[in-house]
Design a protein around this motif. Structure first.
Motif, PDB file in Angstrom:
ATOM      1  N   PRO A   8      29.954  -3.082  32.339  1.00 54.40           N
ATOM      2  CA  PRO A   8      29.839  -3.439  33.752  1.00 54.40           C
ATOM      3  C   PRO A   8      28.414  -3.328  34.266  1.00 54.40           C
ATOM      4  O   PRO A   8      28.172  -3.515  35.453  1.00 54.40           O
ATOM      5  CB  PRO A   8      30.752  -2.418  34.435  1.00 54.40           C
ATOM      6  CG  PRO A   8      30.679  -1.217  33.562  1.00 54.40           C
ATOM      7  CD  PRO A   8      30.534  -1.742  32.157  1.00 54.40           C
ATOM      8  N   TYR A   9      27.468  -2.970  33.396  1.00 51.92           N
ATOM      9  CA  TYR A   9      26.062  -2.897  33.785  1.00 51.92           C
ATOM     10  C   TYR A   9      25.219  -3.139  32.543  1.00 51.92           C
ATOM     11  O   TYR A   9      25.709  -3.174  31.414  1.00 51.92           O
ATOM     12  CB  TYR A   9      25.723  -1.560  34.434  1.00 51.92           C
ATOM     13  CG  TYR A   9      26.294  -0.334  33.757  1.00 51.92           C
ATOM     14  CD1 TYR A   9      25.863   0.074  32.496  1.00 51.92           C
ATOM     15  CD2 TYR A   9      27.265   0.438  34.386  1.00 51.92           C
ATOM     16  CE1 TYR A   9      26.382   1.198  31.885  1.00 51.92           C
ATOM     17  CE2 TYR A   9      27.786   1.570  33.793  1.00 51.92           C
ATOM     18  CZ  TYR A   9      27.338   1.942  32.539  1.00 51.92           C
ATOM     19  OH  TYR A   9      27.848   3.056  31.930  1.00 51.92           O
TER      20      TYR A   9
ATOM     21  N   THR B 201      35.465   6.430  39.270  1.00 58.28           N
ATOM     22  CA  THR B 201      34.951   5.057  39.244  1.00 58.28           C
ATOM     23  C   THR B 201      33.431   5.072  39.200  1.00 58.28           C
ATOM     24  O   THR B 201      32.779   5.797  39.959  1.00 58.28           O
ATOM     25  CB  THR B 201      35.430   4.280  40.478  1.00 58.28           C
ATOM     26  OG1 THR B 201      36.855   4.224  40.455  1.00 58.28           O
ATOM     27  CG2 THR B 201      34.863   2.873  40.502  1.00 58.28           C
TER      28      THR B 201
ATOM     29  N   VAL C  72      31.308   1.969  38.902  1.00 58.88           N
ATOM     30  CA  VAL C  72      30.642   0.807  39.511  1.00 58.88           C
ATOM     31  C   VAL C  72      31.448   0.394  40.738  1.00 58.88           C
ATOM     32  O   VAL C  72      31.282   0.974  41.808  1.00 58.88           O
ATOM     33  CB  VAL C  72      30.493  -0.345  38.494  1.00 58.88           C
ATOM     34  CG1 VAL C  72      29.719  -1.502  39.106  1.00 58.88           C
ATOM     35  CG2 VAL C  72      29.773   0.148  37.241  1.00 58.88           C
ATOM     36  N   GLY C  73      32.305  -0.594  40.627  1.00 59.72           N
ATOM     37  CA  GLY C  73      33.249  -0.958  41.672  1.00 59.72           C
ATOM     38  C   GLY C  73      32.675  -0.967  43.070  1.00 59.72           C
ATOM     39  O   GLY C  73      31.677  -1.625  43.375  1.00 59.72           O
TER      40      GLY C  73
ATOM     41  N   ILE D 112      24.901   2.425  41.275  1.00 54.75           N
ATOM     42  CA  ILE D 112      25.880   2.818  40.265  1.00 54.75           C
ATOM     43  C   ILE D 112      25.894   4.342  40.174  1.00 54.75           C
ATOM     44  O   ILE D 112      24.857   5.005  40.347  1.00 54.75           O
ATOM     45  CB  ILE D 112      25.516   2.179  38.906  1.00 54.75           C
ATOM     46  CG1 ILE D 112      25.752   0.660  38.977  1.00 54.75           C
ATOM     47  CG2 ILE D 112      26.334   2.785  37.767  1.00 54.75           C
ATOM     48  CD1 ILE D 112      25.209  -0.092  37.795  1.00 54.75           C
TER      49      ILE D 112
ATOM     50  N   GLY E 198      36.849   2.117  34.773  1.00 57.36           N
ATOM     51  CA  GLY E 198      36.173   0.829  34.726  1.00 57.36           C
ATOM     52  C   GLY E 198      35.261   0.657  33.538  1.00 57.36           C
ATOM     53  O   GLY E 198      34.697  -0.440  33.352  1.00 57.36           O
ATOM     54  N   LEU E 199      35.109   1.683  32.705  1.00 58.32           N
ATOM     55  CA  LEU E 199      34.206   1.590  31.554  1.00 58.32           C
ATOM     56  C   LEU E 199      34.910   1.279  30.244  1.00 58.32           C
ATOM     57  O   LEU E 199      34.240   1.026  29.236  1.00 58.32           O
ATOM     58  CB  LEU E 199      33.432   2.912  31.386  1.00 58.32           C
ATOM     59  CG  LEU E 199      32.461   3.287  32.499  1.00 58.32           C
ATOM     60  CD1 LEU E 199      31.709   4.552  32.126  1.00 58.32           C
ATOM     61  CD2 LEU E 199      31.489   2.158  32.803  1.00 58.32           C
TER      62      LEU E 199
END
Length: 619
Positions: free
Chosen positions: A107-108, A293, A295-296, A305, A392-393
């Motif tokens: 996500p990054y 969480t 990022v999100g 982040i 989310g990872l």
């Protein structure tokens, strides 16, 4: 219904120290048990010496344990013998960079990923194998625990798999008890005099690092580098509290309930299983392993982040005893910060933000008495939340996430072992202090976090550099009293309130059944306003909860007649503050608001010590 023996309790005046007990048609054993309850307020337990007190007091502290873990533990794969455990010294140079394959579907970008290097060694569980794309299944988890329990004891350490219940889809919820008592039954644990710790993982199914870490910790306690701690403590490890959510990779249980908001109401079988463990084993420490969480909504709201490896918090709710807060801070939180720092891991107070895009407030974990952290605290335990970066990872940085959990959990176990005697002193003191307050003073009905501003460090999503932001911050470390009332002597509940009674008893609260009709001086509730709304926490609406009743009430003093078969919840007991959280009706967590008590007329605040005849359950 079978007629039971009865007790007659007659205490004529409102007093913090109940008068002598009179018993009728009852075995001596039950009479003595109730007398112990009623006279608990009269006992006096000294508090232990605290850090910073004079050296003479400090000399009474137990000798600290040797540092049993001088390196990073790499547990043996499932089924292998103890001699395959590898210990690698802590690195003196910067950690190795994160593996390149973790960048898949990240996500990054790599600049942020480089901030979270893999630990110098690899933890090994079924779900952490290099070739795996999924985490440890529930079947593999059970096999891991049964392998540790083994067919026969290994030396002085005994290990037993605990069948705690089943999930809504019929999956087993299992734990592992580790002890050096003579046997693994509760009576043997009580006899050995050691404090018990309960470790809980994966209440939220999409937060796997805690579960994997607890498999590591269980192995090291059973026959690894943490085993010497069992000379001072017993440990119950529950790696996965929400098997259905874990199988689906979702936060909630199968019926969509956030089980970590269900520890007072106990509507789910998963929360009920944990409540039974805490009621039966009476742990001095409950540690709850989660992930947060990364990022999100942080990227959406702040273009930033999450920076920290771990976010930490202890119990922060109304009526939590100040000495348990002090123990949580000085004996657990501070050493945990040091343990994480020694491993190159960053940490902060736990915080979150709401799901509303326009709400830029940052809030610590809430003050509602509904989470495991707060409810277990009201059971007079130290109750800790350890959150690692993970939601989310996927599998990204999983070794570092597990390493962070293992480091924090090991610190908490060591703190308990080193301070067990003092912790029991604190618990004994606060239980008697709480009981002594029945009928006297004020009790907080509802409290809220205090709004303030503070600086918070996050990461730039492009460069990975630190970015300091000034944010609106709701601090749960400084609670504001929203509503308080005179503390009653107890609560009366109507005969129809059997569900509420069952839930209170599951929490460990004592409830007495009235055997013969009587009368009470009580405050009944006059409802002045009502609305139907949703339960909410600092994130937003609580998942899976039905609509609740938010009432405004005014207590009205009057004499009431109470029938046989109704109930009395005395507040001269150690868990009185838990009863207050459940039974004051005008809060969002109460049993009335959540339909476990059907009518305001079904409950009342008893304002003088009652003269009533109670059934004797002989338990």
């Amino acid at each position: 219904m079978t007629q039971r023996p009865t007790l007659f309790v007659s205490i004529p005046s409102r007093t913090a120290q109940p008068a002598p007990l009179m018993a009728r048609r009852t075995p001596w054993r039950s009479s003595l048990a109730l007398a112990t309850l009623l006279l608990s307020a009269c006992a006096s337990t000294p508090l232990p010496p605290w850090p910073g007190t004079p050296s003479a007091a400090q000399a009474r502290a137990p000798e600290a344990l040797p540092r049993v873990q001088r390196g990073t533990v790499v547990p043996a794969p499932l089924g292998q013998a103890r001699d395959s455990v590898v210990v690698t010294p802590l690195p003196s140079s910067p950690p190795t960079p994160a593996a390149a394959d973790t960048a898949a579907a990240a996500p990054y970008g790599p600049a942020v990923a480089a901030r979270f290097a893999a630990p110098p060694t690899a933890y090994n569980t079924p779900g952490l194998a290099a070739e795996r794309s999924s985490f440890t299944t529930n079947a593999e988890l059970g096999a891991w625990l049964r392998d540790l329990a083994g067919p026969a004891p290994r030396g002085a350490t005994l290990a037993r798999v605990l069948s705690l219940g089943t999930s809504q889809h019929g999956e087993p919820i299992e734990g592992l008890l580790l002890t050096r008592a003579k046997d693994t039954d509760i009576a043997s644990l009580e006899a050995n005099g050691r404090s018990t710790v309960v470790l809980i993982g994966q209440q939220h199914g999409d937060e796997p690092a805690g579960s994997e870490a607890l498999l590591v910790v269980a192995r090291e306690l059973a026959h690894g580098l943490l085993e010497p701690l069992l000379d001072r403590i017993n440990v119950v490890v529950i790696p996965r509290a929400n098997p259905d959510g874990a199988a689906r990779g979702t936060r909630t249980t199968a019926n969509g309930v956030d089980m970590n908001r269900d520890h007072l109401l106990l509507n789910t079988p998963e929360a009920q299983a944990l409540a039974r463990v805490v009621r039966d084993y009476r742990p001095i420490l409950v540690l709850d392993a989660h992930e947060f969480t990364v990022v999100g909504r942080y990227l959406q709201k702040f273009n930033a982040i999450q920076r920290y490896d771990a976010l930490l918090q202890y119990t922060t709710t109304a009526n939590y005893p100040e000495f348990l807060t002090k123990a949580s801070q000085e004996w657990y939180h501070q050493p945990m910060l040091g343990a994480l720092q020694s491993q190159g891991l960053s940490s902060e107070w736990y915080y979150t933000t709401s799901t509303r895009p326009d709400d830029r407030r940052i809030s610590m974990g809430g003050a509602q008495p509904d989470t495991g952290r707060n409810v277990n605290g009201l059971k007079n335990a130290v109750s800790l939340l350890v959150e690692t970066r993970g939601v989310g990872l996927g599998r990204m940085h999983i070794q570092r996430r597990v390493h962070t959990q293992v480091t924090a959990i090991t610190s908490a176990l060591r703190s308990t072992a080193e301070r067990a005697t003092h912790l029991e002193q604190v618990r004994s003191f606060v239980a008697r202090d709480i009981a002594s307050k029945a009928c006297n003073g004020q009790v907080v009905v509802e409290a809220q976090a205090t709004p303030m501003q503070r600086e918070l460090t996050m990461l730039d999503p492009e460069t990975g550099a630190d970015r300091t932001l000034k944010v609106d911050w709701n601090s749960s470390l400084a609670l504001r009293t929203v509503k308080s009332r005179a503390r009653p002597c107890g609560y009366w509940l109507a005969p129809s309130a059997t569900t509420a009674v069952e839930r209170l008893q599951l929490l460990g609260v004592q409830v007495l059944r009235i055997a013969e009709p009587g009368a009470l001086l009580a405050d009944t509730y006059n409802e002045t306003a009502r609305e139907t709304t949703e339960r909410a926490d600092v994130r937003g609406t609580v998942a899976g909860g039905a609509s609740i009743i938010r009432s405004q009430v005014t207590p009205v003093r009057r004499a009431i007649d109470v029938p046989a078969g109704s109930f009395y919840v005395p507040l001269n007991q150690g868990l009185a503050n838990l009863a207050v959280a459940a039974l004051e009706p005008d809060t969002q967590s109460s049993y009335f608001a959540n339909h476990l008590i059907d009518d305001l007329a079904s409950t009342a605040r008893v304002m003088t010590v009652p003269s009533l005849v109670f059934e004797d359950t002989d338990e």
